[in-house]
Design an enzyme around this catalytic site. Structure first.
Site, PDB file in Angstrom:
ATOM      1  N   LYS A  83       0.835  -1.211   0.000  1.00 43.70           N
ATOM      2  CA  LYS A  83       0.000   0.000   0.000  1.00 43.70           C
ATOM      3  C   LYS A  83       0.864   1.253   0.000  1.00 43.70           C
ATOM      4  O   LYS A  83       0.636   2.187  -0.789  1.00 43.70           O
ATOM      5  CB  LYS A  83      -0.915   0.011   1.217  1.00 43.70           C
ATOM      6  CG  LYS A  83      -1.853   1.216   1.281  1.00 43.70           C
ATOM      7  CD  LYS A  83      -2.330   1.516   2.683  1.00 43.70           C
ATOM      8  CE  LYS A  83      -1.257   2.233   3.482  1.00 43.70           C
ATOM      9  NZ  LYS A  83      -1.751   2.745   4.788  1.00 43.70           N
ATOM     10  N   CYS A 108     -19.586   6.013   5.413  1.00 44.30           N
ATOM     11  CA  CYS A 108     -19.541   4.554   5.587  1.00 44.30           C
ATOM     12  C   CYS A 108     -18.489   4.214   6.637  1.00 44.30           C
ATOM     13  O   CYS A 108     -17.427   3.664   6.343  1.00 44.30           O
ATOM     14  CB  CYS A 108     -19.231   3.868   4.255  1.00 44.30           C
ATOM     15  SG  CYS A 108     -19.519   2.077   4.278  1.00 44.30           S
ATOM     16  N   CYS A 156     -26.650  -0.234  -2.789  1.00 46.33           N
ATOM     17  CA  CYS A 156     -25.705  -0.899  -1.879  1.00 46.33           C
ATOM     18  C   CYS A 156     -26.338  -2.186  -1.361  1.00 46.33           C
ATOM     19  O   CYS A 156     -27.375  -2.140  -0.677  1.00 46.33           O
ATOM     20  CB  CYS A 156     -25.334   0.022  -0.721  1.00 46.33           C
ATOM     21  SG  CYS A 156     -24.191  -0.743   0.462  1.00 46.33           S
ATOM     22  N   CYS A 189     -26.084   4.722   7.002  1.00 44.02           N
ATOM     23  CA  CYS A 189     -26.838   4.343   5.808  1.00 44.02           C
ATOM     24  C   CYS A 189     -28.046   5.243   5.591  1.00 44.02           C
ATOM     25  O   CYS A 189     -28.531   5.362   4.460  1.00 44.02           O
ATOM     26  CB  CYS A 189     -27.278   2.882   5.918  1.00 44.02           C
ATOM     27  SG  CYS A 189     -25.902   1.707   5.956  1.00 44.02           S
ATOM     28  N   CYS A 235     -26.795   7.942   3.335  1.00 40.42           N
ATOM     29  CA  CYS A 235     -26.124   7.513   2.106  1.00 40.42           C
ATOM     30  C   CYS A 235     -27.142   7.369   0.978  1.00 40.42           C
ATOM     31  O   CYS A 235     -28.182   6.712   1.136  1.00 40.42           O
ATOM     32  CB  CYS A 235     -25.396   6.194   2.353  1.00 40.42           C
ATOM     33  SG  CYS A 235     -24.494   5.575   0.916  1.00 40.42           S
TER      34      CYS A 235
END
Length: 355
Positions: A142, A210, A228, A217, A220
């Site tokens: 990463k 999130c 989703c 949610c 969102c």
């Protein structure tokens, strides 16, 4: 969901555009204190070194902690955080400067080793390939891919951290167990021009909406539009958890007026005589004449004249009578214990009733 590498999800583009719209309305910690914002761009070589240092400190550390730590290094070190500063500072002082980040003891050793390797093998600059970057202590895939994109402006892979790995699995873009598996799955179908910005977008989305715990949610748009597969609906943003509270059952106290009457206990009125013992389990009473025991209580005490005592006279020999009359005056242990228990129980019951 993409079951095989190279097969993109059907609606991934629509989902990604919705995430970008939500991300544009909020300011996440990664936007102002991410690794791409902490280097001094006026000096390219110094910027690359500071970017590598920031990435090495970022593991297991939040951006709100990483930013102040990098500013602390720039202010306290003589060269403003360059390769020579890390080489010249001792480990104790360096550890003190980065003590807020996670695993600072181990990262102190990694920074000292990294500075020595760069000076010996790479002419004081950071490596320009992912393979060479990952040879440095404390640098993984990463960090390597992000460092190539930020420091060298070369995007050769996707930097996948815990946010990217978690959100991609929630969206069913992949079904993986590790960050490296997620990176390989994403790179098999995601367009290369989105590789670098994907990390920044999903990290900011994971920091604001999130969340790892308590996903929002209800805020969102992926949830409201049914995009989703992992969304859950709530009546409100507040989750109420019901707990079972243990209650203590209170016994209704009986008033003293309702307490049962005490039954009289018949006890012998004969004279009692007990010999003292160690455990004091027997009751010791004074000797009284059985006939005159009651009359003696009302008569005043009489002082008898002192008798002349003969010093040479021997004291009388004490003896115990074994006659029937004497034996009847003795009280057994069983009767004494029974009467004592009776009065103790009655007294405790009366006290409880009064309370």
């Amino acid at each position: 969901m993409s079951k095989d590498y190279g097969t993109p999800p059907e609606n991934w583009r629509e989902v990604y555009d919705e995430i970008c719209k939500m991300k544009a309305k909020v300011v996440a910690p990664v936007d102002v204190q991410g690794c791409h914002t902490l280097g001094e761009r006026n000096d390219p070589k110094k910027f690359r070194f500071q970017t590598l240092v920031a990435l090495m400190l970022s593991s297991q550390t939040k951006d709100i902690v990483l930013g102040p730590t990098m500013r602390n290094l720039k202010e306290k070190l003589a060269g403003g955080l360059c390769l020579e500063d890390i080489q010249n500072i001792d480990e104790v002082s360096l550890n003190k400067l980065i003590e807020k980040v996670g695993f600072h003891n181990r990262k102190t050793i990694y920074l000292k080793q990294m500075a020595r390797i760069l000076s010996e093998k790479f002419q004081g600059d950071i490596p320009d390939t992912v393979e060479d970057l990952m040879t440095l202590p404390g640098v993984g895939p990463k960090m390597g891919y992000l460092c190539m994109s930020i420091a060298w402006n070369k995007t050769v892979g996707i930097g996948v951290d815990v946010h990217v790995h978690r959100i991609c699995n929630l969206l069913h873009w992949c079904n993986t167990k590790t960050e490296e598996q997620t990176r390989a799955a994403l790179q098999s179908w995601l367009p290369k021009e989105l590789w670098f910005e994907l990390n920044h977008t999903l990290v900011g989305f994971g920091q604001t909406i999130c969340l790892p715990r308590g996903r929002r949610c209800d805020m969102c748009t992926l949830s409201s539009k049914g995009l989703c597969p992992s969304a859950f609906k709530e009546k409100s943003g507040i989750t109420i958890t019901k707990r079972k509270v243990k209650t203590i059952k209170r016994v209704k106290k009986r008033p003293a007026s309702e307490s049962p009457p005490l039954s009289p206990l018949s006890l012998p009125t004969d004279d009692l005589y007990y010999q003292s013992i160690e455990d004091k389990s027997l009751i010791k009473l004074e000797d009284l004449d059985p006939v005159d025991s009651i009359s003696h209580m009302n008569e005043p005490l009489k002082k008898e004249p002192a008798a002349d005592i003969d010093v040479d006279q021997k004291p009388p020999v004490a003896f115990h009578s074994t006659t029937k009359e004497t034996r009847s005056l003795r009280r057994s242990k069983r009767v004494a214990k029974k009467s004592s228990q009776y009065f103790s129980q009655q007294s405790l019951q009366d006290i409880e009733d009064l309370v």
